[in-house]
Motif scaffolding. Structure first.
Motif, PDB file in Angstrom:
ATOM      1  N   VAL A 160     -32.654  -4.893  38.809  1.00  0.00           N
ATOM      2  CA  VAL A 160     -32.506  -5.493  40.085  1.00  0.00           C
ATOM      3  C   VAL A 160     -30.856  -5.796  40.167  1.00  0.00           C
ATOM      4  N   THR A 161     -30.099  -5.589  41.454  1.00  0.00           N
ATOM      5  CA  THR A 161     -28.762  -6.061  41.380  1.00  0.00           C
ATOM      6  C   THR A 161     -28.565  -6.534  42.957  1.00  0.00           C
ATOM      7  N   VAL A 162     -27.561  -7.570  43.255  1.00  0.00           N
ATOM      8  CA  VAL A 162     -27.210  -7.952  44.312  1.00  0.00           C
ATOM      9  C   VAL A 162     -25.695  -7.990  44.206  1.00  0.00           C
ATOM     10  N   ARG A 163     -25.017  -7.504  45.216  1.00  0.00           N
ATOM     11  CA  ARG A 163     -23.662  -7.324  45.393  1.00  0.00           C
ATOM     12  C   ARG A 163     -22.954  -7.998  46.320  1.00  0.00           C
ATOM     13  N   THR A 164     -22.038  -8.658  46.455  1.00  0.00           N
ATOM     14  CA  THR A 164     -20.987  -9.262  47.306  1.00  0.00           C
ATOM     15  C   THR A 164     -19.702  -8.355  47.654  1.00  0.00           C
ATOM     16  N   ASN A 165     -19.512  -8.111  49.041  1.00  0.00           N
ATOM     17  CA  ASN A 165     -18.397  -7.647  49.198  1.00  0.00           C
ATOM     18  C   ASN A 165     -17.390  -8.417  50.348  1.00  0.00           C
ATOM     19  N   TYR A 166     -16.145  -8.473  49.822  1.00  0.00           N
ATOM     20  CA  TYR A 166     -15.376  -9.803  50.891  1.00  0.00           C
ATOM     21  C   TYR A 166     -13.855  -9.421  50.802  1.00  0.00           C
ATOM     22  N   GLN A 167     -13.331 -10.091  51.352  1.00  0.00           N
ATOM     23  CA  GLN A 167     -11.577 -10.121  51.692  1.00  0.00           C
ATOM     24  C   GLN A 167     -11.125 -11.505  51.203  1.00  0.00           C
ATOM     25  N   VAL A 168      -9.764 -11.344  50.727  1.00  0.00           N
ATOM     26  CA  VAL A 168      -9.178 -12.340  50.122  1.00  0.00           C
ATOM     27  C   VAL A 168      -7.547 -12.307  50.798  1.00  0.00           C
ATOM     28  N   LYS A 169      -7.071 -13.406  50.521  1.00  0.00           N
ATOM     29  CA  LYS A 169      -5.529 -13.320  50.739  1.00  0.00           C
ATOM     30  C   LYS A 169      -5.056 -14.552  49.724  1.00  0.00           C
ATOM     31  N   LYS A 171      -5.299 -17.003  47.141  1.00  0.00           N
ATOM     32  CA  LYS A 171      -6.604 -17.795  46.549  1.00  0.00           C
ATOM     33  C   LYS A 171      -7.578 -17.885  47.642  1.00  0.00           C
ATOM     34  N   ASP A 172      -7.209 -17.444  48.488  1.00  0.00           N
ATOM     35  CA  ASP A 172      -8.500 -17.905  49.891  1.00  0.00           C
ATOM     36  C   ASP A 172      -9.327 -16.542  50.090  1.00  0.00           C
ATOM     37  N   THR A 173     -10.501 -16.919  50.268  1.00  0.00           N
ATOM     38  CA  THR A 173     -11.537 -15.739  50.707  1.00  0.00           C
ATOM     39  C   THR A 173     -11.755 -16.091  52.177  1.00  0.00           C
ATOM     40  N   THR A 174     -11.215 -15.006  52.874  1.00  0.00           N
ATOM     41  CA  THR A 174     -10.926 -14.874  54.403  1.00  0.00           C
ATOM     42  C   THR A 174     -11.948 -14.251  55.000  1.00  0.00           C
ATOM     43  N   LYS A 175     -12.850 -13.412  54.390  1.00  0.00           N
ATOM     44  CA  LYS A 175     -14.002 -12.768  55.073  1.00  0.00           C
ATOM     45  C   LYS A 175     -15.080 -12.461  54.070  1.00  0.00           C
ATOM     46  N   SER A 202     -18.753 -20.117  50.800  1.00  0.00           N
ATOM     47  CA  SER A 202     -19.033 -21.328  50.617  1.00  0.00           C
ATOM     48  C   SER A 202     -17.755 -22.389  51.208  1.00  0.00           C
ATOM     49  N   SER A 203     -18.027 -23.695  51.464  1.00  0.00           N
ATOM     50  CA  SER A 203     -17.067 -24.597  51.855  1.00  0.00           C
ATOM     51  C   SER A 203     -15.810 -24.777  50.827  1.00  0.00           C
ATOM     52  N   ALA A 204     -14.772 -25.270  51.238  1.00  0.00           N
ATOM     53  CA  ALA A 204     -13.775 -25.390  50.366  1.00  0.00           C
ATOM     54  C   ALA A 204     -14.048 -26.827  49.389  1.00  0.00           C
ATOM     55  N   PRO A 205     -13.827 -26.916  48.254  1.00  0.00           N
ATOM     56  CA  PRO A 205     -12.724 -26.079  47.516  1.00  0.00           C
ATOM     57  C   PRO A 205     -13.043 -24.978  46.851  1.00  0.00           C
ATOM     58  N   ALA A 206     -14.468 -24.556  46.944  1.00  0.00           N
ATOM     59  CA  ALA A 206     -15.211 -23.486  46.120  1.00  0.00           C
ATOM     60  C   ALA A 206     -14.481 -22.228  46.755  1.00  0.00           C
ATOM     61  N   ASP A 207     -14.924 -22.106  48.117  1.00  0.00           N
ATOM     62  CA  ASP A 207     -14.376 -20.935  48.961  1.00  0.00           C
ATOM     63  C   ASP A 207     -14.755 -19.488  48.469  1.00  0.00           C
ATOM     64  N   ASN A 208     -16.100 -19.551  48.010  1.00  0.00           N
ATOM     65  CA  ASN A 208     -16.663 -18.254  47.453  1.00  0.00           C
ATOM     66  C   ASN A 208     -17.163 -17.593  48.507  1.00  0.00           C
ATOM     67  N   ALA A 209     -17.043 -16.061  48.409  1.00  0.00           N
ATOM     68  CA  ALA A 209     -18.080 -15.213  49.027  1.00  0.00           C
ATOM     69  C   ALA A 209     -19.386 -15.186  48.217  1.00  0.00           C
ATOM     70  N   GLN A 210     -20.432 -15.434  48.926  1.00  0.00           N
ATOM     71  CA  GLN A 210     -21.740 -15.521  48.283  1.00  0.00           C
ATOM     72  C   GLN A 210     -22.613 -14.503  49.210  1.00  0.00           C
ATOM     73  N   SER A 211     -23.500 -13.700  48.397  1.00  0.00           N
ATOM     74  CA  SER A 211     -24.608 -12.780  48.937  1.00  0.00           C
ATOM     75  C   SER A 211     -25.896 -13.175  48.050  1.00  0.00           C
ATOM     76  N   GLU A 212     -26.981 -13.039  48.681  1.00  0.00           N
ATOM     77  CA  GLU A 212     -28.472 -13.440  48.101  1.00  0.00           C
ATOM     78  C   GLU A 212     -29.458 -12.604  48.723  1.00  0.00           C
TER      79      GLU A 212
END
Length: 245
Positions: A160-169, A171-175, A202-212
């Protein structure tokens, strides 16, 4: 949501497969009976061929690994995937460390069964969301995944695999783009399904893209639900888990 593994109704005669059982005689552990072993091996091989014919590429890989085993190891393989106590531990695994980077594993049945937790990540050069202008402005599209792979006698039987796809600029996760959940399963009598994948930042300072996603498994009349999540940032994979709801 629930996380249960209730006692099913399947008897000791074996796991149902296309209207018959893998073990043609009561007491499927008769691995030393040459005729019984041959029939069980043929039934499982036919099951994999049927799955492969329906486009299941994982079944092809499992078939190749199974074919490479000795006859004694094939019998041991079938004993293990029919052992409900062992497979319960495989399909309802202990939670892996939430900050796992790379891979780790749990070993069962004297080393004949291995549950591997693995993370991967990278820059998505082929992202349909990217453009020359965005890249020139410092934006990068990235991805990260978290997987649990189960192997019996060295042969992959489920994943089983879960994947997240995201954009950064910088150190910031922008999308965060739509994520995905995929699985493979080559154990007769069992099936997996999952809920729609959710994603967020997720909210700062973590600023992570998350998928579940929530995985639901049904095996021989028993069921469980577990949540699988992955999170990542400008460095790539940060953490992941598969745990009870």
């Amino acid at each position: 949501m629930r996380s249960t593994f209730r006692r099913g109704v399947t008897t000791a005669a074996g796991v149902a497969l296309a209207g018959v059982t893998l073990a043609m005689l009561p007491g499927s552990a008769q691995a030393d009976d040459s005729w019984t072993s041959t029939v069980r091996i043929a039934k499982y091989t036919a099951y994999l061929a049927s799955q492969s014919a329906q486009g299941d590429t994982q079944a092809e890989e499992t078939a190749q690994g199974f074919a490479a085993l000795s006859k004694a190891d094939k019998a041991r393989f079938l004993d293990l995937i029919e052992d409900h106590a062992v497979m319960r531990k495989v399909f309802d695994p202990a939670e892996a460390p939430s900050a796992l980077v790379g891979s780790s594993q749990q070993v069962l049945a004297g080393g004949d069964v291995v549950v591997q937790h693995e993370s991967l990540s990278g820059v998505d050069e082929a992202s349909p969301h990217s453009s020359v202008a965005l890249r020139a402005s410092g934006y990068r599209d990235m991805w990260a995944s978290y997987s649990i792979t189960d192997r019996v006698m060295g042969v992959k039987v489920s994943r089983v695999t879960v994947r997240t796809n995201y954009q950064v600029k910088g150190k910031d996760t922008t999308k965060v783009y739509p994520g995905s959940a995929t699985h493979s399963l080559s154990v007769p009598g069992c099936s997996f399904s999952h809920s729609p994948v959710k994603e967020w930042i997720s909210s700062a300072p973590a600023d992570n893209a998350q998928s579940e996603t929530i995985w639901s498994a049904s095996c021989w009349g028993s069921e469980w639900d577990k949540r699988e999540r992955v999170w990542a940032d400008y460095r790539g994979f940060v953490g992941g888990y598969l745990k009870d709801e």
